[in-house]
Design an enzyme around this catalytic site. Sequence first.
Site, short mmCIF file in Angstrom:
data_model
loop_
_atom_site.label_atom_id
_atom_site.label_comp_id
_atom_site.label_asym_id
_atom_site.label_seq_id
_atom_site.Cartn_x
_atom_site.Cartn_y
_atom_site.Cartn_z
N THR A 111 28.79 -12.68 38.83
CA THR A 111 27.84 -11.71 39.39
C THR A 111 26.44 -12.31 39.26
O THR A 111 26.01 -13.03 40.16
CB THR A 111 27.96 -10.34 38.69
N THR A 152 28.42 -7.56 33.14
CA THR A 152 29.41 -7.43 32.08
C THR A 152 30.10 -8.77 31.75
O THR A 152 30.26 -9.61 32.61
CB THR A 152 30.49 -6.45 32.57
#
Lengths: 413, 413
Positions: free
Chosen positions: B158, B195
């Site tokens: 990400t 995360t």
Amino acid sequence: MSTEISPLAPKSYPDMPVIEGVRFSTAAAGIKYKGRTDVLLVLLDEGTEVAGVFTRSLCPSAPVDWCRANLPTGRARALLVNSGNANAFTGKKGKAAVELSAGIVGKAVGCADSEIYLASTGVIGEPLPADRFTGVIDALVAGAAAGSWLETAKAIMTTDTFPKVATRTVDLGGTPVTLNGIAKGAGMIAPDMATMLSFLFTDAPIAAPVLQALLSEAVGGSFNAITVDSDTSTSDTALLFATGKAAARGAPTIADVADPRLSAFRTALGEVMLDLAHHIVRDGEGARKFVEVRVEGAVNDASAKRIALSIANSPLVKTAIAGEDANWGRVVMAVGKAGEPADRDRLAIWFGDVRVAVDGERDPDYSEAAASAVMEQENIAIRVNLGLGDGTARVWTCDLTKAYVEINGDYRS
Amino acid sequence: MSTEISPLAPKSYPDMPVIEGVRFSTAAAGIKYKGRTDVLLVLLDEGTEVAGVFTRSLCPSAPVDWCRANLPTGRARALLVNSGNANAFTGKKGKAAVELSAGIVGKAVGCADSEIYLASTGVIGEPLPADRFTGVIDALVAGAAAGSWLETAKAIMTTDTFPKVATRTVDLGGTPVTLNGIAKGAGMIAPDMATMLSFLFTDAPIAAPVLQALLSEAVGGSFNAITVDSDTSTSDTALLFATGKAAARGAPTIADVADPRLSAFRTALGEVMLDLAHHIVRDGEGARKFVEVRVEGAVNDASAKRIALSIANSPLVKTAIAGEDANWGRVVMAVGKAGEPADRDRLAIWFGDVRVAVDGERDPDYSEAAASAVMEQENIAIRVNLGLGDGTARVWTCDLTKAYVEINGDYRS
């Protein structure tokens, strides 16, 4: 060192009344820099009672050790504050330096060394050249006067961009008494520059054990409820001095903390300390937003406070606030990481008056526009209800900006 | 999202061998953005055993709840990972979404839903449109192959600026077995993007309870010994899958964690997880320095680790490192605030090989130039000896730069 005044600084300062029995003066002792005011001496008339609270650091500075050791006597005649050197992590030399400092002041004032209180702020790990106080002590004592509190507050500033003062005058058994406070601090700590110090003075005749109880009670909701960066100084010090001079005007001497006549003074002390604590947050290094975090519905108050501090200390919450981003997912994260009882499916979160999450989900009426409008304000309130019990807490913080990194990433000056 | 590759990225990647029994494929399901790879499916041959460790957050995501609930069976047939939506803080809808996801995959694979493992990363609080998996599941299953691990690691990135892979091949009872790992993560968390997820695969025939014991043992010194910003994700997940295919080549089946034949595998698992953990720190948001904090002489290992994390999480220590400032006073501060047994007068501190403080004072031979030379390096080692006992710990972190604030202060995209 920052020169621009914080945008969160107060627009005006209160008039600070004279406190009978308190006189001060400042000097340039050349502790670190030449020609810069770096010493504050406060003279306290005979009969002054004192209380104190200190850093919880297990590596406290030599002045903190000194104050703690002398506090049981409850008596004070002078306070010496220096900047430029924290006298922290200075070993035996540090202990010798506080003894020398207290000796120099005690001799000049004519009192026991144990009645001299000391506070230092500045570089850590450098021996403090306490002998330099010798050259200025006579002028300091001779020049002490009931001067400007605002100038005195300026004299103890380091990375602070504005002086911090607060005052209240309240009734004590039918006689008005005054409480003045000054503080410094801009990060919770930068050991080389920005320790939090606060000094409070009153003319109320209140005995030291009562002062101590009041101060310890008030610190939890004020100085211990703010955070700029989660870091704790080796030198944090708050001292409360009571000259008792209001007794001559008829104020009763208070020797019992349960005395109902203390009510207004107790409230005033809480307010003055909270004012000063808020000023410190408003002068937080690089701060552009003043943030209140309120946690309700926790299993108890202590749990609420730990959750509130987890939110207030989270770099991701603080950077989101800097970016005016209504990122309530980061608040959920901070609640989750606190390690305190929390039930995802009962959690509700507000930014200002806008409820963004309820019952473990995004609020069905969630409006990004409404939440974002809150984030654009200078003062931001975050409220979390855990739905578990009656525990509540409020803490205050500021946002985390590039300016914070800039201020603290510079080489030591 | 950052586009520049971290200056701390590895210069090369290892060749990642095929793991028999593991096939993967990726697709664009349009979870959040159109036309972007956002789903990874890993198919695992029948007989695959599984172990997992998860976030300690008390507000975990729905996929974390799902994996935890199914782990006791010890069996896995597929792993579905999506980005763009974390399915965290999504209440009953979140639970329905994981059930729907597992159902879609279970049906396509032809196994029990409880054998499907799920991980999600992305925006928090938004319902996950799990029905979109339906449109891509047949192609995913049909396309699954023993493809490129590096491309697979890229598919789960990400805010990561580089893919994270590690591998070891070791002896298990006379037969070589392979362990491959991939991970993503750049902040310990940004719930809307970053995360930490890690997936480990081996062909070794190791029973689930043994895998779980090994994984739980290794996580303390690897994934639980790193910090970028002290924030903990609601979705952190590490899963270890063992297909057992090496049994056909003669590897013994291991059903006891005390089996001495596990020795090399145990070491390899620790190394792969530490490699991946270090990669995550090296990709820490805005990181320019890789920092090892080693604490020795604490009263025990747990105390040493708390002190090490207090140093590694301190914004003032981390900004000093960003500024290449040998500000060891901030290390003293961080030791002091940890709340663990420490004796100021026994403390010694090193930056690299340069001892800067000893016996509660600045080192008599302290050289600012030598200490500053250490700070200019890309890899910085901070060592603290408390002089109290035998407790030691090592943790890793990165510096706190303006780029961190920039990345995390942006509006959610």
